[in-house]
Motif scaffolding. Structure first.
Motif, PDB file in Angstrom:
ATOM      1  N   PHE A 249       0.845  -1.192   0.000  1.00 16.22           N
ATOM      2  CA  PHE A 249       0.000   0.000   0.000  1.00 16.22           C
ATOM      3  C   PHE A 249       0.880   1.242   0.000  1.00 16.22           C
ATOM      4  O   PHE A 249       2.069   1.192   0.344  1.00 16.22           O
ATOM      5  N   LYS A 250       0.296   2.374  -0.350  1.00 17.07           N
ATOM      6  CA  LYS A 250       0.992   3.654  -0.223  1.00 17.07           C
ATOM      7  C   LYS A 250       0.886   4.088   1.233  1.00 17.07           C
ATOM      8  O   LYS A 250      -0.210   4.165   1.791  1.00 17.07           O
ATOM      9  N   TYR A 251       2.053   4.410   1.813  1.00 20.37           N
ATOM     10  CA  TYR A 251       2.147   4.555   3.260  1.00 20.37           C
ATOM     11  C   TYR A 251       3.193   5.622   3.581  1.00 20.37           C
ATOM     12  O   TYR A 251       4.196   5.758   2.882  1.00 20.37           O
ATOM     13  N   ALA A 252       2.945   6.400   4.633  1.00 18.52           N
ATOM     14  CA  ALA A 252       3.907   7.436   5.049  1.00 18.52           C
ATOM     15  C   ALA A 252       3.883   7.561   6.567  1.00 18.52           C
ATOM     16  O   ALA A 252       2.840   7.386   7.206  1.00 18.52           O
ATOM     17  N   LYS A 260       0.620   8.750  10.984  1.00 19.13           N
ATOM     18  CA  LYS A 260       0.929   7.814   9.926  1.00 19.13           C
ATOM     19  C   LYS A 260      -0.256   7.821   8.963  1.00 19.13           C
ATOM     20  O   LYS A 260      -1.404   7.869   9.402  1.00 19.13           O
ATOM     21  N   VAL A 261       0.028   7.767   7.667  1.00 18.85           N
ATOM     22  CA  VAL A 261      -1.033   7.863   6.670  1.00 18.85           C
ATOM     23  C   VAL A 261      -0.981   6.641   5.764  1.00 18.85           C
ATOM     24  O   VAL A 261       0.081   6.268   5.264  1.00 18.85           O
ATOM     25  N   LEU A 262      -2.136   6.019   5.546  1.00 21.16           N
ATOM     26  CA  LEU A 262      -2.252   4.877   4.654  1.00 21.16           C
ATOM     27  C   LEU A 262      -3.359   5.150   3.649  1.00 21.16           C
ATOM     28  O   LEU A 262      -4.427   5.655   4.006  1.00 21.16           O
ATOM     29  N   GLU A 263      -3.118   4.812   2.388  1.00 19.01           N
ATOM     30  CA  GLU A 263      -4.130   4.955   1.342  1.00 19.01           C
ATOM     31  C   GLU A 263      -4.764   3.607   1.049  1.00 19.01           C
ATOM     32  O   GLU A 263      -4.063   2.627   0.756  1.00 19.01           O
ATOM     33  N   LEU A 264      -6.092   3.534   1.109  1.00 25.55           N
ATOM     34  CA  LEU A 264      -6.853   2.371   0.656  1.00 25.55           C
ATOM     35  C   LEU A 264      -7.630   2.794  -0.579  1.00 25.55           C
ATOM     36  O   LEU A 264      -8.660   3.470  -0.475  1.00 25.55           O
ATOM     37  N   PRO A 265      -7.160   2.443  -1.777  1.00 25.26           N
ATOM     38  CA  PRO A 265      -7.837   2.894  -3.008  1.00 25.26           C
ATOM     39  C   PRO A 265      -9.105   2.100  -3.274  1.00 25.26           C
ATOM     40  O   PRO A 265      -9.232   0.929  -2.905  1.00 25.26           O
ATOM     41  N   TYR A 274      -8.245   7.693   2.935  1.00 25.80           N
ATOM     42  CA  TYR A 274      -6.963   7.921   3.596  1.00 25.80           C
ATOM     43  C   TYR A 274      -7.176   7.798   5.107  1.00 25.80           C
ATOM     44  O   TYR A 274      -8.024   8.487   5.686  1.00 25.80           O
ATOM     45  N   LEU A 275      -6.412   6.915   5.713  1.00 24.37           N
ATOM     46  CA  LEU A 275      -6.500   6.658   7.146  1.00 24.37           C
ATOM     47  C   LEU A 275      -5.362   7.364   7.846  1.00 24.37           C
ATOM     48  O   LEU A 275      -4.186   7.203   7.477  1.00 24.37           O
ATOM     49  N   LEU A 276      -5.700   8.191   8.834  1.00 28.01           N
ATOM     50  CA  LEU A 276      -4.718   8.997   9.557  1.00 28.01           C
ATOM     51  C   LEU A 276      -4.658   8.503  11.000  1.00 28.01           C
ATOM     52  O   LEU A 276      -5.554   8.760  11.797  1.00 28.01           O
ATOM     53  N   LEU A 277      -3.607   7.752  11.321  1.00 25.71           N
ATOM     54  CA  LEU A 277      -3.415   7.202  12.668  1.00 25.71           C
ATOM     55  C   LEU A 277      -2.424   8.080  13.412  1.00 25.71           C
ATOM     56  O   LEU A 277      -1.272   8.216  12.988  1.00 25.71           O
ATOM     57  N   GLN A 389       3.452  -2.332  10.529  1.00 22.63           N
ATOM     58  CA  GLN A 389       2.212  -2.588  11.256  1.00 22.63           C
ATOM     59  C   GLN A 389       1.381  -1.301  11.297  1.00 22.63           C
ATOM     60  O   GLN A 389       1.848  -0.274  11.775  1.00 22.63           O
ATOM     61  N   PHE A 390       0.168  -1.382  10.790  1.00 21.19           N
ATOM     62  CA  PHE A 390      -0.740  -0.235  10.790  1.00 21.19           C
ATOM     63  C   PHE A 390      -2.047  -0.715  11.408  1.00 21.19           C
ATOM     64  O   PHE A 390      -2.940  -1.217  10.722  1.00 21.19           O
ATOM     65  N   VAL A 391      -2.143  -0.573  12.716  1.00 20.94           N
ATOM     66  CA  VAL A 391      -3.238  -1.151  13.483  1.00 20.94           C
ATOM     67  C   VAL A 391      -4.113  -0.027  14.017  1.00 20.94           C
ATOM     68  O   VAL A 391      -3.691   0.744  14.889  1.00 20.94           O
TER      69      VAL A 391
END
Length: 420
Positions: A249-252, A260-265, A274-277, A389-391
């Motif tokens: 995934f695209k992750y930063a 932390k930012v993850l893209e779920l297209p 976009y999930l902002l943890l 790990q993106f929980v």
């Protein structure tokens, strides 16, 4: 903010702002004549910077509402674009101080410019509904006016969004409005408008948003397991169903958003969630919201890189209804005159002064395992590197964003699992 259906509250002249699950596209039949209403030629081409102003308003409104929800330990889901659209329709009928305040808050530079660019933006956001796509976004704008009002003839002829109803026949008028909503939501929302409310109203400005997305990489239902959710450090609730998958995934990390930012297209579309943890559990989503601006969001998204990530995301449904809290928030953002007895909406009608004394915004979201590319999820499971790990087992922010125009059409903060 309340989780409920139906309508009530204060009576009188009103404006209704709503984000619903509605499927009805805008018509553009009046474009050739609308310039005469505004006494200015329509722009030949859309302004490429227009969506930037919409995004700034949307993020500012979401941030303020989310901070209020967070203070009450409540989750929130809203469509800032829906609110913007309703207010843009109000702007087309406004004058004087009301018009100036709306223009400043909505980042508008004139009615002709606003009309053309609003139409273009709607077309950009809904374009993918005309072909096979994993994301379906539709917006409806409607102005229902009492037949006791003498509408501006130019606007009435040129704006297909305006419709005249006999509000004295409250049941019949409510049936029309509710029928529009129910038909376009495929029966998901019924009896939206209380006839008693219509019998005391002069007009309703309604915007409705529908969005349904299927993940490009689906979560397998058999991998969904119950796990606790940490509402705050040391305080757990649940367990709640947690969806799980590992893939690329695209992750930063270490972004200007403090998250932390993850893209779920979404499959075959220009939409992503976009999930902002929050990077710091102690500071949590309050820190993320304080840093949420268009510039910080754009910088954070530009930092995204492909990475192997093990994702754990709650499976949830969330509905939010906001009533007069929306009005007070918009007043804090500078839109004051619209909600006063001095409101100037003579662009719609000069037969009777119109003012706004109630607002309602309703939005729903459902996040599940479903997707359209089953093979991709299976193939990605065999990556040989140790995944990040993106929980998301603690409060987080999420945005549904159109990547082409850079506009967050819907946004939420997940603070605590819904009780039902």
């Amino acid at each position: 903010m309340v989780k409920e259906s139906g309508m009530g509250g204060r009576l009188g002249k009103m404006l209704l702002l709503a984000a619903l699950t509605v499927v009805l596209a805008l018509a553009g039949e009046g474009d050739a004549h609308i310039s005469r209403c505004f006494k200015r030629e329509l722009p030949v081409e859309p302004d490429p910077e227009f969506s930037s102003g919409v995004a700034k308003f949307s993020l500012q409104l979401f941030r303020r509402l989310a901070e209020q929800a967070l203070a009450q330990e409540e989750s929130l889901f809203v469509s800032p674009y829906s609110v913007w659209s309703s207010l843009c329709l109000a702007y087309l009928g406004s004058n004087g101080k009301t018009k100036r305040e709306l223009a400043d808050a909505l980042r508008l530079s004139g009615k002709s410019n606003a009309y053309v660019n609003w139409k273009f933006l709607d077309e950009m956001l809904t374009d993918e509904t005309n072909r096979r796509s994993g994301a379906n976004f539709v917006t409806m704008n409607k102005g229902y006016f009492s037949n006791t009002l003498q509408l501006d003839s130019c606007l009435q002829k040129s704006l297909p969004e305006l419709e005249v109803l006999d509000f004295s026949q409250a049941s019949e008028a409510a049936s029309v409005v509710n029928g529009d909503v129910e038909a376009t939501t495929q029966g998901k929302i019924k009896d939206f408008l209380d006839p008693l409310l219509l019998s005391r109203a002069n007009f309703i400005l309604l915007n409705a948003i529908f969005f349904k997305g299927e993940w490009e990489f689906k979560f397998k239902p058999e991998d969904t397991t119950p796990k606790p959710f940490r509402v705050s450090p040391g305080r757990e609730v649940g367990p709640i169903p947690m969806m799980t998958q590992t893939g690329e995934f695209k992750y930063a990390v270490n972004t200007p958003l403090g998250a932390k930012v993850l893209e779920l297209p979404y499959a075959d579309s220009n939409y992503s969630m976009y999930l902002l943890l929050p990077s710091s559990e102690a500071e949590g989503t309050a820190e993320v919201l304080s840093q949420l601006s268009k510039r910080n969001l754009e910088t954070s998204l530009s930092m995204l890189q492909d990475a192997s990530v093990s994702v754990q995301l709650p499976k949830f449904s969330l509905s939010t209804t906001i009533r007069n809290q929306l009005m007070t928030t918009l007043q804090d953002m500078g839109i004051k005159d619209l909600f006063s007895q001095q409101a100037d909406l003579v662009g719609f009608t000069v037969s009777q002064p119109l003012s706004v004394d109630e607002t309602v915004h309703k939005a729903t979201v459902e996040v599940t395992e479903e997707g359209t590319v089953a093979a991709a999820a299976t193939g990605l499971a065999g990556i040989r590197v140790v995944p990040q790990q993106f929980v998301l087992d603690r409060p987080f922010v999420f945005l549904i964003l159109n990547r082409v125009v850079g506009l967050p059409v819907m946004a939420g903060v997940f603070v605590t699992p819904p009780t039902s």
